[in-house]
Write an enzyme that holds these catalytic residues in place. Structure first.
Site, PDB file in Angstrom:
ATOM      1  N   LYS A   1       0.852  -1.201   0.000  1.00  0.00           N
ATOM      2  CA  LYS A   1       0.000   0.000   0.000  1.00  0.00           C
ATOM      3  C   LYS A   1       0.875   1.233   0.000  1.00  0.00           C
ATOM      4  CE  LYS A   1      -4.453   1.075   0.337  1.00  0.00           C
ATOM      5  NZ  LYS A   1      -5.591   0.188   0.036  1.00  0.00           N
TER       6      LYS A   1
ATOM      7  N   GLY B   1     -20.018   7.661   2.963  1.00  0.00           N
ATOM      8  CA  GLY B   1     -18.889   7.864   2.040  1.00  0.00           C
ATOM      9  C   GLY B   1     -19.428   7.862   0.629  1.00  0.00           C
TER      10      GLY B   1
ATOM     11  N   GLY C   1     -17.595   8.674  -2.382  1.00  0.00           N
ATOM     12  CA  GLY C   1     -16.583   8.770  -3.438  1.00  0.00           C
ATOM     13  C   GLY C   1     -16.890   7.730  -4.504  1.00  0.00           C
ATOM     14  N   ASN C   2     -15.865   7.256  -5.174  1.00  0.00           N
ATOM     15  CA  ASN C   2     -16.059   6.271  -6.247  1.00  0.00           C
ATOM     16  C   ASN C   2     -16.824   5.045  -5.744  1.00  0.00           C
ATOM     17  OD1 ASN C   2     -15.578   4.784  -8.725  1.00  0.00           O
ATOM     18  ND2 ASN C   2     -13.981   3.707  -7.619  1.00  0.00           N
TER      19      ASN C   2
ATOM     20  N   GLY D   1     -18.646   4.482  -2.810  1.00  0.00           N
ATOM     21  CA  GLY D   1     -19.987   4.716  -2.263  1.00  0.00           C
ATOM     22  C   GLY D   1     -20.988   5.069  -3.361  1.00  0.00           C
TER      23      GLY D   1
HETATM   24  N1  GLU Z   1      -7.305   0.342  -3.231  1.00  0.00           N
HETATM   25  C1  GLU Z   1      -8.085  -0.826  -3.500  1.00  0.00           C
HETATM   26  C2  GLU Z   1      -8.139  -1.692  -2.266  1.00  0.00           C
HETATM   27  O1  GLU Z   1      -7.988  -1.225  -1.160  1.00  0.00           O
HETATM   28  C3  GLU Z   1      -7.635  -1.560  -4.745  1.00  0.00           C
HETATM   29  C4  GLU Z   1      -6.217  -2.045  -4.751  1.00  0.00           C
HETATM   30  C5  GLU Z   1      -5.745  -2.585  -6.081  1.00  0.00           C
HETATM   31  O2  GLU Z   1      -6.500  -2.583  -7.035  1.00  0.00           O
HETATM   32  O3  GLU Z   1      -4.571  -3.000  -6.119  1.00  0.00           O
HETATM   33  O4  GLU Z   1      -8.435  -2.854  -2.328  1.00  0.00           O
END
Ligand code: GLU
Length: 415
Positions: free
Chosen positions: A105, A217, A219-220, A222
């Site tokens: 992350k 929420g 955003g995309n 929600g």
């Molecule tokens: N940010 C998204 C998650 O928390 C997607 C992560 C990704 O596609 O690698 O699962």
């Protein structure tokens, strides 16, 4: 009581799965630490010529099952602990969805809405460059998360490819369809959540009944949940973003709410609903509560007031362990993030496969494969839950950790 940081939440969640796991303690000890965390300080030149130092991180939690995978978040409250916890949750999530990935992350401590488009581009390119030694198709594959989007992925990949001097379409996912992205990636997290929820409702005998939901929420994730969940007979009666929420017992019209937002309105001042606060939405009289923003919103302070009997975690880490226990004791079921929101990373994996093979799939293929995978994951976890009489999250962790540890055992502990 002091607020639990997200990494402590992860550690507690692992401990809660331990009694049902048949694995050696040393592997659990390994999973309780990230493998490596890169911390960067990015000098960002603003349009007025001044320079601001922006902190960023990329955490590698575990890569026993494959390259690190996970989004990059832009948010003013991002911290090392948060990014590390999110990377650990990605390890569990990727193993839950049976993807060939570990967990990673990234995060940049910035308020992207305060930047101009040029500033955002410079920052994104600088971040991609400063983590380049950590990323790559077979090393670590970043993607969108809170406040990052396909345009930002485009700057990331363009920077990466220009520095490396080659095309490498699968080194980032969540790209626009015009730049090697996958059809169906945009709403994949919400769609995956819909498939998981549909299977859960089927199991508890509620599928097809008229049900209501509140989405915290907008955003995309929600807003796409609002758009899609009617397909399984759910009426969204409440929605909120960070500024407040709106409630209409007859249901909120998706197209009208989006049009209102596009014309400069906020969710809270939507004229077809009654204004509610960001706390009130969590206590709405609904069947399903959908946290779709940030971690730590359901805590021991408010969990007792939640009326919904099903909680679908489209956000990462929205429920603290103490809150989850209270919800469970009150007869509510939490469908955990690592399963409920795994549709996003699953379609990222589809994008990665398509980029590597050069063979691009139809939207229907993406939807069908997503449905098949997540329905299967749901039912396997449901069985573990029944077998041990445990909560869904514990069952998901049992399945995921067993899978990661199996790979670690084969590898052996080396060096
Ligand atoms: N940010 C998204 C998650 O928390 C997607 C992560 C990704 O596609 O690698 O699962």
């Amino acid at each position: 009581m002091a607020k639990m940081n997200p990494f402590e939440m992860f550690l507690k969640q692992v401990d809660e799965a331990m009694p049902y796991l048949n694995v050696e303690q040393e592997y659990i000890d390994i999973l309780k630490e990230p493998k490596e965390v890169l911390e960067v300080a990015i000098p960002l030149k603003l349009d007025d010529g001044t320079v601001q130092i922006v902190k960023g991180w990329r955490a590698h939690h575990n890569n026993a099952l494959g390259p690190y995978k996970g989004g990059v978040r832009y948010h003013p409250n991002v911290s090392r602990e948060e990014v590390t916890a999110l990377s650990a949750w990605m390890s569990i999530k990727c193993a839950t969805a049976m993807l060939p990935y570990g967990g990673g992350k990234g995060g940049v401590r910035v308020s992207p809405h305060d930047l101009t488009k040029n500033e955002l581009e410079r920052l994104s390119r600088a971040y991609a460059m400063s983590i380049i030694r950590f990323t790559g198709t077979d090393i670590d594959v970043p993607a969108p998360d809170v406040y990052t989007d396909p345009q930002i992925m485009s700057w990331f990949i363009d920077t990466y490819e220009k520095i490396k001097g080659r095309n490498e379409p699968s080194c980032y996912t969540g790209k626009p369809v015009g730049l090697g992205g996958s059809l169906g990636r945009g709403d994949a997290t919400s769609r995956g959540g819909m498939y998981v929820l549909r299977e859960a409702l089927r199991e508890i005998g509620l599928l097809g009944k008229p049900l209501t939901a509140a989405i915290q929420g907008f955003g995309n994730v929600g807003s796409n949940a609002h758009k899609l969940f009617g397909e399984i007979g759910i009426t969204v009666v409440a929605a909120s973003d960070s500024k407040g929420g709106t409630y209409n017992p007859k249901g909120l019209d998706y197209a009208a709410l989006i049009a209102h937002k596009k014309s400069g309105g906020t969710v809270a001042d939507y004229p077809e609903g009654e204004r509610i606060t960001t706390d009130e939405i969590l206590e709405s009289q609904v069947d399903i509560l959908i946290p779709a923003a940030l971690e730590g919103v359901l805590t021991e302070a408010n969990a007792g007031k939640v009326k919904a009997k099903t909680i679908l975690e489209l956000a990462n880490g929205p429920t603290t362990p103490a809150a989850e226990q209270i919800l469970h004791d009150n007869g509510a079921m939490v469908i955990p993030d690592v399963l409920a929101n795994s549709g996003g990373v699953t379609v990222s994996c589809f994008e990665w496969i398509q980029g590597r093979s050069g063979d691009y799939w139809s939207e229907k293929t993406v939807h069908d494969k997503l449905d098949e995978r997540l329905s299967m994951a749901f039912h396997e976890i449901w069985e573990i839950r029944k077998q041990h009489k445990i909560r869904m999250r514990q069952a998901a962790y049992v399945r995921a950790i067993s899978r990661i540890v199996l790979a670690m055992r084969f590898r052996g502990i080396w060096p």
